[in-house]
Design an enzyme around this catalytic site. Structure first.
Site, mmCIF file in Angstrom:
data_model
loop_
_atom_site.group_PDB
_atom_site.id
_atom_site.type_symbol
_atom_site.label_atom_id
_atom_site.label_comp_id
_atom_site.label_asym_id
_atom_site.label_seq_id
_atom_site.Cartn_x
_atom_site.Cartn_y
_atom_site.Cartn_z
ATOM 1 N N GLU A 18 1.249 -0.041 -5.082
ATOM 2 C CA GLU A 18 0.549 1.085 -5.112
ATOM 3 C C GLU A 18 1.437 2.302 -4.987
ATOM 4 O O GLU A 18 2.073 2.338 -4.012
ATOM 5 C CB GLU A 18 -0.551 1.176 -4.235
ATOM 6 C CG GLU A 18 -1.514 2.500 -4.302
ATOM 7 C CD GLU A 18 -2.372 2.882 -3.096
ATOM 8 O OE1 GLU A 18 -3.293 3.670 -3.282
ATOM 9 O OE2 GLU A 18 -2.110 2.454 -1.919
ATOM 10 N N HIS A 71 -11.143 -0.645 -3.572
ATOM 11 C CA HIS A 71 -11.776 0.112 -2.328
ATOM 12 C C HIS A 71 -11.604 1.410 -1.988
ATOM 13 O O HIS A 71 -12.609 2.062 -1.496
ATOM 14 C CB HIS A 71 -11.179 -0.718 -1.381
ATOM 15 C CG HIS A 71 -9.735 -0.329 -1.097
ATOM 16 N ND1 HIS A 71 -8.658 -0.735 -1.609
ATOM 17 C CD2 HIS A 71 -9.211 0.565 -0.123
ATOM 18 C CE1 HIS A 71 -7.588 -0.293 -1.083
ATOM 19 N NE2 HIS A 71 -7.835 0.643 -0.388
ATOM 20 N N GLN A 101 -11.430 3.974 -4.540
ATOM 21 C CA GLN A 101 -12.208 4.606 -5.417
ATOM 22 C C GLN A 101 -13.561 4.813 -4.966
ATOM 23 O O GLN A 101 -14.413 5.727 -5.745
ATOM 24 C CB GLN A 101 -11.863 4.514 -6.826
ATOM 25 C CG GLN A 101 -10.414 4.654 -7.164
ATOM 26 C CD GLN A 101 -9.506 5.837 -6.623
ATOM 27 O OE1 GLN A 101 -10.179 6.789 -6.733
ATOM 28 N NE2 GLN A 101 -8.280 5.667 -6.582
ATOM 29 N N ILE A 102 -14.266 3.706 -4.301
ATOM 30 C CA ILE A 102 -15.522 3.630 -4.080
ATOM 31 C C ILE A 102 -15.562 4.049 -2.479
ATOM 32 O O ILE A 102 -16.506 5.128 -2.272
ATOM 33 C CB ILE A 102 -15.939 2.225 -3.962
ATOM 34 C CG1 ILE A 102 -16.075 1.809 -5.474
ATOM 35 C CG2 ILE A 102 -17.653 2.216 -3.697
ATOM 36 C CD1 ILE A 102 -16.373 0.163 -5.663
ATOM 37 N N ASP A 120 -3.695 3.822 -11.254
ATOM 38 C CA ASP A 120 -4.559 4.709 -10.922
ATOM 39 C C ASP A 120 -4.857 5.787 -12.080
ATOM 40 O O ASP A 120 -5.889 6.217 -12.151
ATOM 41 C CB ASP A 120 -4.000 5.552 -9.585
ATOM 42 C CG ASP A 120 -4.370 5.021 -8.295
ATOM 43 O OD1 ASP A 120 -5.346 4.268 -8.296
ATOM 44 O OD2 ASP A 120 -3.653 5.118 -7.314
ATOM 45 N N ASP A 121 -3.987 5.913 -13.013
ATOM 46 C CA ASP A 121 -4.133 6.709 -13.973
ATOM 47 C C ASP A 121 -5.240 6.177 -14.805
ATOM 48 O O ASP A 121 -6.051 6.979 -15.503
ATOM 49 C CB ASP A 121 -2.766 6.871 -14.985
ATOM 50 C CG ASP A 121 -1.667 7.924 -14.378
ATOM 51 O OD1 ASP A 121 -2.161 8.574 -13.174
ATOM 52 O OD2 ASP A 121 -0.771 7.963 -14.993
ATOM 53 N N ASP A 131 0.862 -1.059 0.120
ATOM 54 C CA ASP A 131 0.089 -0.095 0.008
ATOM 55 C C ASP A 131 0.805 1.364 -0.022
ATOM 56 O O ASP A 131 1.785 1.427 0.714
ATOM 57 C CB ASP A 131 -0.789 -0.069 1.254
ATOM 58 C CG ASP A 131 -1.548 1.212 1.507
ATOM 59 O OD1 ASP A 131 -2.892 1.260 0.564
ATOM 60 O OD2 ASP A 131 -1.601 2.061 2.391
ATOM 61 N N ALA A 132 0.567 2.098 -0.792
ATOM 62 C CA ALA A 132 0.891 3.710 -0.783
ATOM 63 C C ALA A 132 2.597 3.724 -0.609
ATOM 64 O O ALA A 132 2.936 4.282 0.289
ATOM 65 C CB ALA A 132 0.363 4.289 0.282
ATOM 66 N N HIS A 140 -8.557 6.815 -13.251
ATOM 67 C CA HIS A 140 -8.906 8.363 -13.165
ATOM 68 C C HIS A 140 -9.328 8.703 -14.665
ATOM 69 O O HIS A 140 -10.326 9.300 -14.835
ATOM 70 C CB HIS A 140 -7.859 9.069 -12.810
ATOM 71 C CG HIS A 140 -7.314 8.787 -11.324
ATOM 72 N ND1 HIS A 140 -8.178 8.091 -10.544
ATOM 73 C CD2 HIS A 140 -5.957 9.210 -10.643
ATOM 74 C CE1 HIS A 140 -7.224 7.915 -9.387
ATOM 75 N NE2 HIS A 140 -6.199 8.763 -9.551
#
Length: 591
Positions: free
Chosen positions: A285, A382, A384-385, A311-312, A252-253, A315
């Site tokens: 991520e 998860h 983006q929702i 993510d691109d 994550d991140a 989006h």
């Protein structure tokens, strides 16, 4: 070598140890009996206790305060309770499947809400659904110990202990084994960029674990320049993969691994994971879009990490299908069709260009040379929702045709597809943010959520769900009775059909050497052709609400592979081109 963290079973007993160089006194407490520890030159406080059996509860008493073992393998309750000794023979029973990365179709799953019971054992009963739908892997949101009884998992504190709310280590071993018996790979999301706000006592006895000069949204940054800190997280990764048998991890991140220690940590982590056989799949991520972490060798094998959540591409899809362009979507509002075309053909949209999301600073590295399998494509997940004010899914904010187009390109593009639980049958259930804090922290979370969305048009003053309420948590649970609805069955059948096409036509090509991609954009209509040693893939998309006619005659279609392998929406072929209704697409597989 023996692990440095967690209880170490030895002949006749267990050695307990904790890295607490800044503590005054450290005792081990079992059955209310205190056992004094001795400190070694490296800052570890240790004590050997004979006759300790699996299931024994223990805690460390540091300067008079009882704390859980930060590397406990299990807990009696949540992170504020006592730790438990786990039978060491439990680990190493499950072996990784070793499936090809090119075969992967991933379902992202939250253990606590994917079933009414919200447990590891209950999820076992749903694995056949994922196999039948065409998935080859499930990816669990973080399952490490968190405060309270409900959480997304990103407030984890005890990173080595499966959350007590989901079950025991034995239950988790059973879940991994059940997935493997069905041919399903199983991944786990791990959070190494911060600890949760409740139950993390490491700063009180090991101040050097964090770098107070580096500030993050969660406080001082973890100090990855320290070898001991890097070892803590590497041992955690090894436990999930080599101990429980997970087929891979999602980190994550990674952009929030601050400081000069990030590079050596990622290098050491990848090296140790790559030394395992079969190699686990390592997923990032990383908002920094660092292509060099995803490089391949001459055989197209991942050198360090297999893929990054793209993510691109999400989006660009989101802006096109919903028209939303606030907050971080603003960076994709200029020409979202061009952004989607670039994301499909090259991976990243931002490859060093200035980004409004970073106050005009450049973001990313060139990625067009990487194969599509270095990227994971999704239209929902998860974040983006759940980070929307109401947790509403794409089906609520976009037309059915637009949702169908998003599903089509995610499942048939050569990037690795990921769907969020229930997306395969177009569930109507939302996934709002939830947690289980108390007191001032609970009120701060409520206030923070309202302030976060106050500036968004359409949400100012709205009564967003209370993230602390049980009702909000229950509303996030998948309603499996939806599968009796005709619309859900139709969506599930579409998922099955597209994934069957993917197995037959896409996977053999992306499993071979990548030769590059070319794209064209005409009045918002996208055409991308990917070339592989085993053949080509072509996709034509009309991500607009207007009819379109694209010059793509019989000769071009013959080169692409003849008749389309799949279509969505209204697609008509003529002698001179291809007619595409709003939100329509076609895909080909050629030589």
């Amino acid at each position: 070598m023996h692990p440095l963290f967690g209880p170490l079973p030895l002949d006749g007993g267990v050695e307990f140890r904790i890295h607490a160089p800044d503590a005054g006194t450290v005792e081990l407490v079992i059955d209310d009996v205190a056992h004094p520890t001795t400190r070694d030159p490296f800052g570890y406080s240790k004590v050997f206790v004979p006759g300790v059996a699996a299931g024994t509860a223990y805690a460390f008493r540091v300067d008079g305060r009882e704390v859980a073992d930060p590397a406990a393998r299990a807990q009696e309750s949540d992170v504020m309770g006592r730790s438990l000794v786990v039978d060491p023979s439990l680990f190493g029973r499950n072996k990784r499947l070793g499936r090809r990365w090119a075969d992967m179709v991933i379902a992202e799953v939250h253990v606590g809400t994917v079933t009414p019971e919200g447990t590891f054992r209950a999820l076992i009963d749903r694995l056949d659904h994922y196999v039948d739908a065409g998935f080859t892997a499930i990816e669990l949101l973080p399952i490490n110990g968190f405060p309270g009884r409900r959480n997304w998992g990103y407030d984890g504190v005890l990173l080595f202990a499966p959350a007590n709310a989901y079950g025991t280590p034995e239950d988790l071993v059973a879940l991994v084994d059940a997935a493997h018996q069905r041919g399903l790979s199983i991944y786990c999301d791990v959070v190494y960029n911060h600890f949760g706000p409740v139950g993390n006592f490491i700063p009180t006895y090991d101040k050097g674990f964090f770098d107070s000069s580096l500030k993050t949204p969660w406080g001082a940054a973890i100090d990855f320049t320290r070898e001991m800190v890097r070892r803590f997280f590497i041992e955690n990764a090894l436990m999930w993969v080599d101990g429980y048998g997970f087929d891979g991890l999602r980190f994550d991140a990674v952009h929030a691994y601050f400081g000069e220690g990030r590079a050596p940590f990622l290098r050491e982590l990848a090296e140790e994971m790559s030394a395992l056989s079969p190699k686990p799949h390592l997923i990032l991520e990383n908002d920094d879009n660092l292509a060099d972490l995803l490089e391949r060798d001459s055989h197209q094998e991942a050198v360090r990490f297999h893929a990054q959540w793209n993510d691109d591409i999400h989006h660009a899809i989101h802006v096109l299908t919903t028209g939303e362009h606030e907050s971080y979507y603003a960076a994709y509002a200029g020409d979202p069709s061009a952004d989607l075309a670039r994301a499909l053909s090259e991976g990243f949209v931002y490859q060093g260009e200035p980004s409004s999301n970073r106050d005009g600073a450049p973001r990313g590295q060139p990625s067009g040379h990487l194969p599509p399998t270095a990227f994971i494509a999704f239209a929902q997940n998860h974040d983006q929702i759940g980070n929307r004010p109401f947790g509403d899914r794409l089906t609520e904010i976009a037309s059915l045709e637009a949702v169908a187009l998003a599903r089509f390109l995610v499942l048939l593009s050569p990037q690795i597809p990921l769907l969020f639980m229930g997306e395969e049958f177009a569930t109507k259930r939302r996934f709002p943010f939830f947690c289980d804090f108390e007191g001032d922290l609970a009120e701060a979370v409520r206030k923070g959520r309202k302030e976060e969305f106050g500036a968004f048009s359409g949400f100012a003053g709205s009564d967003i769900p209370d993230p602390l309420s049980m009702e909000t948590f229950e509303s996030a649970k998948i309603d499996w009775s939806e599968l009796s609805d005709a619309d859900a069955q139709e969506a599930l059948e579409t998922t099955r059909r597209l994934l069957s096409i993917r197995r037959r036509l896409v996977v053999p090509r992306i499993a071979s050497a990548y030769r590059g991609a070319e794209r064209a954009l005409e009045r918002g209509v996208i055409r991308v052709r990917w070339s592989f040693e085993a053949g080509s893939l072509t996709m034509v998309l009309n991500p607009t609400g207007d009819d379109a006619l694209l010059a793509f005659g019989p000769e071009a279609r013959a080169s692409a592979g003849g008749e389309p392998a799949a279509t969505t929406g209204v697609v008509s072929l003529t002698d001179t081109g291809i007619g595409l209704g709003p939100w329509s697409a076609a895909a080909w597989a050629g030589r």
